[in-house]
Design a protein around this motif. Sequence first.
Motif, PDB file in Angstrom:
ATOM      1  N   SER A 228      27.522 -19.012  16.814  1.00  0.00           N
ATOM      2  CA  SER A 228      27.891 -20.302  17.407  1.00  0.00           C
ATOM      3  C   SER A 228      26.924 -20.706  18.522  1.00  0.00           C
ATOM      4  N   VAL A 229      26.518 -19.739  19.361  1.00  0.00           N
ATOM      5  CA  VAL A 229      25.571 -20.043  20.448  1.00  0.00           C
ATOM      6  C   VAL A 229      24.213 -20.445  19.870  1.00  0.00           C
ATOM      7  N   ALA A 230      23.765 -19.692  18.859  1.00  0.00           N
ATOM      8  CA  ALA A 230      22.458 -19.981  18.259  1.00  0.00           C
ATOM      9  C   ALA A 230      22.449 -21.336  17.567  1.00  0.00           C
ATOM     10  N   VAL A 231      23.530 -21.647  16.832  1.00  0.00           N
ATOM     11  CA  VAL A 231      23.595 -22.937  16.129  1.00  0.00           C
ATOM     12  C   VAL A 231      23.645 -24.081  17.139  1.00  0.00           C
ATOM     13  N   ASN A 232      24.396 -23.885  18.238  1.00  0.00           N
ATOM     14  CA  ASN A 232      24.441 -24.916  19.282  1.00  0.00           C
ATOM     15  C   ASN A 232      23.060 -25.173  19.873  1.00  0.00           C
ATOM     16  N   ASN A 233      22.244 -24.110  19.931  1.00  0.00           N
ATOM     17  CA  ASN A 233      20.873 -24.243  20.443  1.00  0.00           C
ATOM     18  C   ASN A 233      19.875 -24.597  19.339  1.00  0.00           C
ATOM     19  N   LYS A 234      20.398 -24.956  18.189  1.00  0.00           N
ATOM     20  CA  LYS A 234      19.600 -25.354  17.023  1.00  0.00           C
ATOM     21  C   LYS A 234      18.610 -24.267  16.585  1.00  0.00           C
ATOM     22  N   ASN A 235      19.044 -23.049  16.715  1.00  0.00           N
ATOM     23  CA  ASN A 235      18.237 -21.922  16.239  1.00  0.00           C
ATOM     24  C   ASN A 235      18.941 -21.337  15.015  1.00  0.00           C
ATOM     25  N   TYR A 236      18.294 -21.425  13.862  1.00  0.00           N
ATOM     26  CA  TYR A 236      18.948 -20.988  12.629  1.00  0.00           C
ATOM     27  C   TYR A 236      18.405 -19.654  12.123  1.00  0.00           C
ATOM     28  N   ILE A 237      17.392 -19.139  12.800  1.00  0.00           N
ATOM     29  CA  ILE A 237      16.819 -17.845  12.383  1.00  0.00           C
ATOM     30  C   ILE A 237      17.691 -16.706  12.890  1.00  0.00           C
ATOM     31  N   ILE A 238      18.098 -16.835  14.166  1.00  0.00           N
ATOM     32  CA  ILE A 238      18.911 -15.758  14.777  1.00  0.00           C
ATOM     33  C   ILE A 238      20.206 -15.509  13.984  1.00  0.00           C
ATOM     34  N   PRO A 239      20.977 -16.578  13.577  1.00  0.00           N
ATOM     35  CA  PRO A 239      22.194 -16.301  12.799  1.00  0.00           C
ATOM     36  C   PRO A 239      21.925 -15.544  11.501  1.00  0.00           C
ATOM     37  N   ILE A 240      20.826 -15.902  10.823  1.00  0.00           N
ATOM     38  CA  ILE A 240      20.517 -15.225   9.551  1.00  0.00           C
ATOM     39  C   ILE A 240      20.213 -13.750   9.801  1.00  0.00           C
ATOM     40  N   ILE A 241      19.387 -13.502  10.840  1.00  0.00           N
ATOM     41  CA  ILE A 241      19.036 -12.105  11.166  1.00  0.00           C
ATOM     42  C   ILE A 241      20.290 -11.342  11.599  1.00  0.00           C
ATOM     43  N   ALA A 242      21.107 -11.995  12.437  1.00  0.00           N
ATOM     44  CA  ALA A 242      22.331 -11.332  12.932  1.00  0.00           C
ATOM     45  C   ALA A 242      23.271 -11.002  11.777  1.00  0.00           C
ATOM     46  N   MET A 243      23.423 -11.939  10.832  1.00  0.00           N
ATOM     47  CA  MET A 243      24.312 -11.694   9.691  1.00  0.00           C
ATOM     48  C   MET A 243      23.782 -10.569   8.811  1.00  0.00           C
ATOM     49  N   ALA A 244      22.468 -10.564   8.604  1.00  0.00           N
ATOM     50  CA  ALA A 244      21.865  -9.507   7.783  1.00  0.00           C
ATOM     51  C   ALA A 244      22.063  -8.144   8.448  1.00  0.00           C
ATOM     52  N   LEU A 245      21.826  -8.102   9.772  1.00  0.00           N
ATOM     53  CA  LEU A 245      21.986  -6.832  10.502  1.00  0.00           C
ATOM     54  C   LEU A 245      23.437  -6.358  10.477  1.00  0.00           C
ATOM     55  N   ALA A 246      24.360  -7.313  10.672  1.00  0.00           N
ATOM     56  CA  ALA A 246      25.788  -6.957  10.674  1.00  0.00           C
ATOM     57  C   ALA A 246      26.213  -6.424   9.308  1.00  0.00           C
ATOM     58  N   THR A 247      25.735  -7.071   8.244  1.00  0.00           N
ATOM     59  CA  THR A 247      26.074  -6.621   6.881  1.00  0.00           C
ATOM     60  C   THR A 247      25.548  -5.212   6.629  1.00  0.00           C
ATOM     61  N   LEU A 248      24.283  -4.994   7.006  1.00  0.00           N
ATOM     62  CA  LEU A 248      23.695  -3.658   6.811  1.00  0.00           C
ATOM     63  C   LEU A 248      24.429  -2.609   7.648  1.00  0.00           C
ATOM     64  N   GLY A 249      24.755  -2.994   8.883  1.00  0.00           N
ATOM     65  CA  GLY A 249      25.480  -2.085   9.772  1.00  0.00           C
ATOM     66  C   GLY A 249      26.833  -1.705   9.204  1.00  0.00           C
ATOM     67  N   LEU A 250      27.551  -2.700   8.676  1.00  0.00           N
ATOM     68  CA  LEU A 250      28.878  -2.425   8.110  1.00  0.00           C
ATOM     69  C   LEU A 250      28.776  -1.557   6.857  1.00  0.00           C
ATOM     70  N   LEU A 251      27.757  -1.827   6.040  1.00  0.00           N
ATOM     71  CA  LEU A 251      27.569  -1.002   4.837  1.00  0.00           C
ATOM     72  C   LEU A 251      27.290   0.451   5.221  1.00  0.00           C
ATOM     73  N   PHE A 252      26.463   0.627   6.266  1.00  0.00           N
ATOM     74  CA  PHE A 252      26.127   1.968   6.745  1.00  0.00           C
ATOM     75  C   PHE A 252      27.375   2.681   7.274  1.00  0.00           C
ATOM     76  N   LEU A 253      28.151   1.940   8.094  1.00  0.00           N
ATOM     77  CA  LEU A 253      29.357   2.539   8.684  1.00  0.00           C
ATOM     78  C   LEU A 253      30.397   2.879   7.615  1.00  0.00           C
ATOM     79  N   LYS A 254      30.495   2.015   6.597  1.00  0.00           N
ATOM     80  CA  LYS A 254      31.485   2.240   5.538  1.00  0.00           C
ATOM     81  C   LYS A 254      31.219   3.554   4.807  1.00  0.00           C
ATOM     82  N   LYS A 255      29.946   3.885   4.689  1.00  0.00           N
ATOM     83  CA  LYS A 255      29.586   5.147   4.026  1.00  0.00           C
ATOM     84  C   LYS A 255      30.001   6.350   4.863  1.00  0.00           C
ATOM     85  N   LYS A 256      30.150   6.115   6.167  1.00  0.00           N
ATOM     86  CA  LYS A 256      30.529   7.218   7.064  1.00  0.00           C
ATOM     87  C   LYS A 256      32.035   7.494   7.031  1.00  0.00           C
ATOM     88  N   VAL A 257      32.802   6.519   6.496  1.00  0.00           N
ATOM     89  CA  VAL A 257      34.262   6.698   6.447  1.00  0.00           C
ATOM     90  C   VAL A 257      34.598   7.662   5.316  1.00  0.00           C
TER      91      VAL A 257
END
Lengths: 80, 181
Positions: B22-51
């Motif tokens: 939301s902060v990035a979109v408000n600042n009209k930055n669309y690269i940060i949300p894509i990177i953040a979403m990709a990192l979050a997805t990878l992070g969750l996939l990694f953590l899920k394997k640890k369960v």
Amino acid sequence: MASPIFQRQPRLAANFMKNRIKELRAKLNITQEELANLAEVRRETIVFLEQGKYNPSLNLAFKVAKALKSNIEEIFEFEE
Amino acid sequence: MTNKQFFAIRIALIIILSSVVSVAVNNKNYIIPIIAMALATLGLLFLKKKVKEVTEDERDYALAGHAARWTITAYCYTAVCAMFILLGIKDTNPAYEIIANTLSFSIFGILIAYSIIFKFYQKIQLSKHKKWYIAIGAVLIVLFMLVSLRVLSGEDNWICQNGQWVKHGQPDFPAPTAPCR
């Protein structure tokens, strides 16, 4: 053939099967958590099964039967 | 890692991610949300394997299917109603027509995607050539995304240039009434 979204979907477990999971689990003295681990499901699923509120797949029914050292017919009872 | 710990981390991650987006979109930055979403997805996939516990089973899948079907149905009916209302009052604000069109495209997209994915799963279950079907599915998804981007890219629009609204392409709606700065 109509699009699948407009086809009537089968109701989720309309007729629930009776079962003896709780009784057999008590006989073997194993917890719901242990049975869940043996059947590779979450504990909540075992709770639903024991309360007769969920019909397991054939795969799960076999796993539960194996975990309870019994046969499917001895555990599950189908009522029409 | 236990299920509870994983769910707690997942909720925390969703809160952080939504804040960042939301902060990035408000600042009209669309690269940060894509990177953040990709990192979050990878992070969750990694953590899920640890369960080590079972995180989901057949009952969850059955419920998820049921919930997804009702969500699609509810969204389509609501969007259709909203679309007709917006088309009915489009004379009061030309932007309503764009919103109505976007809604109709979204309904169309969802129903087409649902039907294709349904058929895809049906085919893949019976087929011995799963890899081929997956490859064809991936190509179709990429094509669909490209077509969607072209349709929704706003090629035919009004552009603000030197304090005046200038036609870009062939927009089928009048120039915005908002001042051009």
